[in-house]
Write a protein that holds these residues in place. Sequence first.
Motif, PDB file in Angstrom:
ATOM      1  N   PHE A  84      18.250  38.808  26.299  1.00 27.61           N
ATOM      2  CA  PHE A  84      19.114  38.762  27.477  1.00 27.61           C
ATOM      3  C   PHE A  84      20.585  38.635  27.070  1.00 27.61           C
ATOM      4  N   ASP A  85      20.879  37.780  26.070  1.00 32.91           N
ATOM      5  CA  ASP A  85      22.256  37.581  25.616  1.00 32.91           C
ATOM      6  C   ASP A  85      22.853  38.885  25.098  1.00 32.91           C
ATOM      7  N   VAL A  86      22.083  39.584  24.255  1.00 31.80           N
ATOM      8  CA  VAL A  86      22.591  40.800  23.630  1.00 31.80           C
ATOM      9  C   VAL A  86      22.856  41.869  24.687  1.00 31.80           C
ATOM     10  N   HIS A 102      21.754  32.067  32.287  1.00 30.73           N
ATOM     11  CA  HIS A 102      20.338  32.332  32.001  1.00 30.73           C
ATOM     12  C   HIS A 102      19.751  31.215  31.144  1.00 30.73           C
ATOM     13  N   HIS A 103      20.492  30.780  30.131  1.00 35.99           N
ATOM     14  CA  HIS A 103      19.993  29.721  29.241  1.00 35.99           C
ATOM     15  C   HIS A 103      19.914  28.388  29.971  1.00 35.99           C
ATOM     16  N   GLN A 132      21.537  41.072  38.281  1.00 37.52           N
ATOM     17  CA  GLN A 132      20.395  41.856  38.730  1.00 37.52           C
ATOM     18  C   GLN A 132      20.287  43.148  37.919  1.00 37.52           C
ATOM     19  N   ARG A 133      21.446  43.730  37.591  1.00 35.54           N
ATOM     20  CA  ARG A 133      21.427  44.963  36.794  1.00 35.54           C
ATOM     21  C   ARG A 133      20.869  44.711  35.398  1.00 35.54           C
ATOM     22  N   VAL A 134      21.236  43.565  34.796  1.00 36.23           N
ATOM     23  CA  VAL A 134      20.689  43.224  33.473  1.00 36.23           C
ATOM     24  C   VAL A 134      19.172  43.097  33.558  1.00 36.23           C
ATOM     25  N   THR A 135      18.690  42.380  34.582  1.00 35.63           N
ATOM     26  CA  THR A 135      17.247  42.179  34.743  1.00 35.63           C
ATOM     27  C   THR A 135      16.527  43.500  34.955  1.00 35.63           C
ATOM     28  N   GLU A 136      17.105  44.370  35.790  1.00 39.21           N
ATOM     29  CA  GLU A 136      16.487  45.677  36.055  1.00 39.21           C
ATOM     30  C   GLU A 136      16.457  46.537  34.793  1.00 39.21           C
ATOM     31  N   THR A 137      17.527  46.466  33.998  1.00 39.56           N
ATOM     32  CA  THR A 137      17.585  47.257  32.762  1.00 39.56           C
ATOM     33  C   THR A 137      16.533  46.783  31.768  1.00 39.56           C
ATOM     34  N   LEU A 138      16.376  45.465  31.649  1.00 42.26           N
ATOM     35  CA  LEU A 138      15.343  44.921  30.761  1.00 42.26           C
ATOM     36  C   LEU A 138      13.956  45.384  31.200  1.00 42.26           C
ATOM     37  N   GLY A 145      13.416  39.430  28.018  1.00 39.87           N
ATOM     38  CA  GLY A 145      14.747  38.855  27.894  1.00 39.87           C
ATOM     39  C   GLY A 145      14.779  37.565  27.118  1.00 39.87           C
ATOM     40  N   ASP A 146      13.666  36.843  27.034  1.00 45.68           N
ATOM     41  CA  ASP A 146      13.638  35.553  26.339  1.00 45.68           C
ATOM     42  C   ASP A 146      13.279  35.682  24.854  1.00 45.68           C
ATOM     43  N   ALA A 147      12.940  36.887  24.418  1.00 48.35           N
ATOM     44  CA  ALA A 147      12.597  37.077  23.001  1.00 48.35           C
ATOM     45  C   ALA A 147      13.848  36.935  22.132  1.00 48.35           C
TER      46      ALA A 147
END
Length: 623
Positions: A84-86, A102-103, A132-138, A145-147
């Motif tokens: 998620f950070d990257v 997120h963290h 939301q865009r980050v989550t959708e992209t993942l 995202g937590d890896a």
Amino acid sequence: MPLITLQDVDYSVGGPLLLEGVTLAIEPGERIALIGRNGAGKSTLLKLLAGELKPDDGEVRVEGGIRIARLEQEVPAGAQGDVFDVVAGGLGELGTWLAEFHHLSHADQVDVAALAKVQARIEAGHGWSLEQRVTETLTRLGLDGDATFSGLSGGLKRRVLLARALVSAPDLLLLDEPTNHLDIAAIDWLEGFLKGWAGALVFVTHDRRFLRALATRIVEIDRGQVSSWPGDWANYERRREERLNAQAQENARFDKVLAQEEAWIRQGIKARRTRDEGRVRRLEAMRNERGQRRELAGNVRMEVAQGEASGKKVIEAKNVSFGYGTVPVIRDFSTTILRGDRIGLVGANGSGKTTLLKLLLGEMAPTSGEVKLGSNLQAAYFDQYRATLREDWNAIENVAEGRESVTINGRQKHVVGYLQDFLFTPERARAPITRLSGGERNRLLLARLFAQPSNLLVMDEPTNDLDVETLELLEELLADYPGTLLLVSHDRDFLDNVVTSTLVMEGDGTVGEYVGGYSDWLRQRPHPAAAAAAAPKAPLAAKPEPAAAPAKRKLGYKDARELEQLPARIEALEARLADMAGQMNDPAFYQRESAAILAHNAAIADLQAELDAAYARWAELDG
């Protein structure tokens, strides 16, 4: 209107201009393959497009408000944190606050004050839609995202970096060798994803099948010059050959005239009182023109140092199994590899290809079963991660290890001359290898590998970062290699052109063995649905098995006449396309009214559609 326009751009890194007088326009929605020899300036041009470099001369005009994202050729060493950070890092400072939120929100004990502070900053920047865009992209790219980023495979790291580039919703996406370290299933996925990508795309790739599947235009960098070729790879290859032949003929004519003038000037004043001063000035101008000519880069001249012949039976595996704990990697696998076999290994990243190689080479012992190695084996190993190169040595030291010469099939060659066969100038051969590009490092590995006498070549992803000409020469060399080859590759064309049989990691410890290359495997393998019904295997993802070709039908008079006329029609359409594309390379083209430029682009699109339809009709009638 073009998203970005380069006008008469020059760029140099010392010596001759790397890019000279570059004029290029990128239109919305097009997919441009950027090609050229290693070191020609492809990555540099991408950085100029991204605004990361400034030209020495000329202008880069960017349409107001467009977003540009670039995927680098190598995974950056400093990328840390969770996935998620990257990915959120692609949104700049606001992405940093989103990663922090997120963290904090996922912590076992929530720091309410810190969370409220970060929330306020995100709200001030209107950043919740971006989260939301980050989550959708993942989700779209199948990423957790937590890896932890550092713990991912090379292929998954590339997918994370692609997500980082995509999360900013760019109008122009720049990809530098996007298939590096991806397995075949991931490459197939990426092809499909980019075909549906709505934005403009400029990409550099060594994967010819990937290029053919995506490119709507090909832009070539050759000796500092950039030329644009509409249409597909086959059209480019044909037109480029015609252009090179024309250039060679023109250069030969020029050199003949220059030789005649040089002979005339050397006659001095014999048989004449005075020289023709105008002719002298013309000769001086011809000398200057000849001195400024940039010759076509030479081809790599590769030769393998061959060892003594091995025994006829190179490797024999009987009922070999291997696993880590309760997880099977190889299960009940048997094969016999004979002298001269060229074996390809195919499978998803992490499926056990490297383990299978080590078992076959006797570097690891199987849990059960046995592996017997033949007599008089001399193995040479190509490592995809380039770990066999010493970073504190230059190219000469890495190949010769303190010697002044290498011995290739009984002939001694000075190491500098040997490296020139692999396109290393004496200066590059003496430079620290930390300054070499990815393609140069791969050529250096090949030079080091082929200097070792061998009768068994083990090559792990040798095609990464190589230009097309070097790839094709490597294919020819391996096809003629008298020893045995074990090849791990995700390059589908390379496998088809080199190997005689394929070992496929099919999941659950099963290794399938098939005659031929990658395309032959696709035709022979059990259909995925049938395989799933027969056993709980996890076959390598690939395109569906093509249906059997129907019997060729007999054409009526009208269709036969149309088929006869189609090649000439296609040739005429390609000529018109090339002419219209050539007009776009003229700087004066962009001084026209915008309506005229749009009409020209629309006409090119119509011509391309007409050409595609003609090719489709040809395939239909000739099928």
